[in-house]
Design a protein around this motif. Structure first.
Motif, PDB file in Angstrom:
ATOM      1  N   PHE A 150      43.929  49.568  51.423  1.00  0.00           N
ATOM      2  CA  PHE A 150      42.536  49.544  51.884  1.00  0.00           C
ATOM      3  C   PHE A 150      41.563  49.542  50.713  1.00  0.00           C
ATOM      4  O   PHE A 150      40.601  48.758  50.686  1.00  0.00           O
ATOM      5  CB  PHE A 150      42.278  50.748  52.787  1.00  0.00           C
ATOM      6  N   LEU A 151      41.802  50.392  49.717  1.00  0.00           N
ATOM      7  CA  LEU A 151      40.880  50.479  48.591  1.00  0.00           C
ATOM      8  C   LEU A 151      40.929  49.222  47.725  1.00  0.00           C
ATOM      9  O   LEU A 151      39.887  48.723  47.282  1.00  0.00           O
ATOM     10  CB  LEU A 151      41.217  51.709  47.743  1.00  0.00           C
ATOM     11  N   GLU A 152      42.115  48.688  47.476  1.00  0.00           N
ATOM     12  CA  GLU A 152      42.222  47.496  46.640  1.00  0.00           C
ATOM     13  C   GLU A 152      41.729  46.248  47.363  1.00  0.00           C
ATOM     14  O   GLU A 152      41.333  45.270  46.720  1.00  0.00           O
ATOM     15  CB  GLU A 152      43.672  47.297  46.208  1.00  0.00           C
ATOM     16  N   SER A 153      41.736  46.252  48.696  1.00  0.00           N
ATOM     17  CA  SER A 153      41.283  45.073  49.443  1.00  0.00           C
ATOM     18  C   SER A 153      39.810  44.792  49.217  1.00  0.00           C
ATOM     19  O   SER A 153      39.357  43.656  49.408  1.00  0.00           O
ATOM     20  CB  SER A 153      41.562  45.254  50.934  1.00  0.00           C
ATOM     21  N   THR A 154      39.038  45.807  48.811  1.00  0.00           N
ATOM     22  CA  THR A 154      37.616  45.576  48.538  1.00  0.00           C
ATOM     23  C   THR A 154      37.441  44.618  47.363  1.00  0.00           C
ATOM     24  O   THR A 154      36.525  43.792  47.359  1.00  0.00           O
ATOM     25  CB  THR A 154      36.910  46.905  48.245  1.00  0.00           C
ATOM     26  N   ARG A 155      38.317  44.713  46.372  1.00  0.00           N
ATOM     27  CA  ARG A 155      38.254  43.797  45.225  1.00  0.00           C
ATOM     28  C   ARG A 155      38.615  42.378  45.637  1.00  0.00           C
ATOM     29  O   ARG A 155      37.978  41.412  45.199  1.00  0.00           O
ATOM     30  CB  ARG A 155      39.197  44.265  44.125  1.00  0.00           C
ATOM     31  N   VAL A 156      39.627  42.258  46.475  1.00  0.00           N
ATOM     32  CA  VAL A 156      40.025  40.933  46.946  1.00  0.00           C
ATOM     33  C   VAL A 156      38.937  40.345  47.843  1.00  0.00           C
ATOM     34  O   VAL A 156      38.682  39.134  47.825  1.00  0.00           O
ATOM     35  CB  VAL A 156      41.366  41.022  47.696  1.00  0.00           C
ATOM     36  N   PHE A 157      38.285  41.178  48.637  1.00  0.00           N
ATOM     37  CA  PHE A 157      37.187  40.722  49.491  1.00  0.00           C
ATOM     38  C   PHE A 157      36.105  40.043  48.667  1.00  0.00           C
ATOM     39  O   PHE A 157      35.610  38.970  49.032  1.00  0.00           O
ATOM     40  CB  PHE A 157      36.597  41.907  50.258  1.00  0.00           C
ATOM     41  N   ARG A 158      35.728  40.653  47.551  1.00  0.00           N
ATOM     42  CA  ARG A 158      34.659  40.096  46.727  1.00  0.00           C
ATOM     43  C   ARG A 158      35.034  38.709  46.206  1.00  0.00           C
ATOM     44  O   ARG A 158      34.219  37.778  46.234  1.00  0.00           O
ATOM     45  CB  ARG A 158      34.360  41.038  45.554  1.00  0.00           C
ATOM     46  N   LEU A 159      36.269  38.564  45.732  1.00  0.00           N
ATOM     47  CA  LEU A 159      36.691  37.259  45.210  1.00  0.00           C
ATOM     48  C   LEU A 159      36.801  36.231  46.323  1.00  0.00           C
ATOM     49  O   LEU A 159      36.300  35.103  46.197  1.00  0.00           O
ATOM     50  CB  LEU A 159      38.030  37.400  44.496  1.00  0.00           C
TER      51      LEU A 159
END
Length: 281
Positions: free
Chosen positions: A152-161
């Motif tokens: 969940f926390l790392e998905s925020t970085r992927v969301f931005r890209l």
């Protein structure tokens, strides 16, 4: 003229790769070999007590034993399966969640995009390791909890890209034509947007794997990752750290395994990016 086969194209790509990329790929394949054949390569069981505490290196125990008398070489092999396997699972879940939501936000736009983007901004404003430690303290340090929290926390970085690269695609004429034809959201995402952003997503997958790998190892080192008696490279560094005071570098072996795999994946990703961007021939 017939098109070259897939095997031939892969062989040609590997032959044209820089030496660092070729070596890194061989290292990754070696890790995969160890992960798949771990039960047959390890001389002892993952948690089997085979001798006294801190036995020296020798023919019976190739890398000695830990504080409980377990074979360090065997635990190093099983640690590859546990640590890398969990990291890969978390990375896949991270990309499924982050890229899906990011692409949908870019395609729909408007208030949906604004709400999702602001929520992600808030989550990313909190230091990742501190946030992960806090959530693991609340929900417990079980394997399912760690997988879901880190994903969940790392998905925020992927969301931005995913949102950023998708925004460049959704403004294209062929996407607008698909909308005018009445195509649904799923069709546009699957047929128009996703095929055009696979290269940066693939590169991000490799880089995100490295970040998650280091995060999972850090959590295990702090005692909030994989729990004993499961072998984990981060936990092995903590368990054998006292050997450093006696001039032994056994605790550095799992740390070196983490560093070598991280560097290798980064070099392969760099090679892929150069090839995809046309910077290398």
């Amino acid at each position: 003229m017939p098109r070259p086969s897939l095997v031939f194209r892969l062989y040609r790509s590997l032959a044209e790769a820089p030496l660092t990329g070729q070596i890194s790929l061989l290292i990754i394949l070696f890790y995969l070999f160890v992960i798949v054949l771990a039960p047959w390569l390890a001389p002892y069981g993952e948690a089997t007590v085979v001798g006294g505490a801190f036995e020296p290196w020798g023919s019976s125990y190739l890398l000695g034993t830990d504080s409980l008398g377990r074979d360090i070489f065997s635990r190093l092999i099983y640690g590859a399966r546990n640590t890398v396997g969990m990291t890969f699972l978390i990375t896949v879940l991270t990309f499924v969640l982050g890229s899906s939501v990011g692409i949908v936000a870019a395609v729909l736009g408007g208030w949906v995009d604004q709400i999702l983007s602001r929520v992600v901004d808030i989550l990313m404003s909190i230091p990742l390791l501190i946030f992960a430690l806090l959530l693991l303290m609340i929900f417990g340090s079980s394997i399912p909890a760690m997988i879901l929290i880190v994903s969940f926390l790392e998905s925020t970085r992927v969301f931005r890209l995913a949102r950023a690269v998708s925004m460049n695609v959704v403004v294209m004429d062929y996407v607008e034509a698909a909308r005018l034809r009445g195509e649904g959201l799923l069709w546009i995402v699957r047929r128009e947007v996703l095929p055009n952003i696979l290269a940066p997503l693939f590169a991000e997958f490799g880089l995100r794997f490295c970040f998650i790998f280091l995060l999972v190892s850090s959590l295990s080192f702090l005692g909030l990752g994989l729990q004993p008696p499961t072998a984990d490279w981060g936990a092995m560094v903590r368990e054998n750290a006292m050997l450093i005071t006696f001039g032994k570098f056994t605790p550095l072996l799992p740390a070196a395994a983490i560093a070598v795999l991280t560097i290798s994946v980064n070099l392969v990703v760099d090679w892929f990016l150069n090839k995809a961007s046309g910077l290398s021939k």
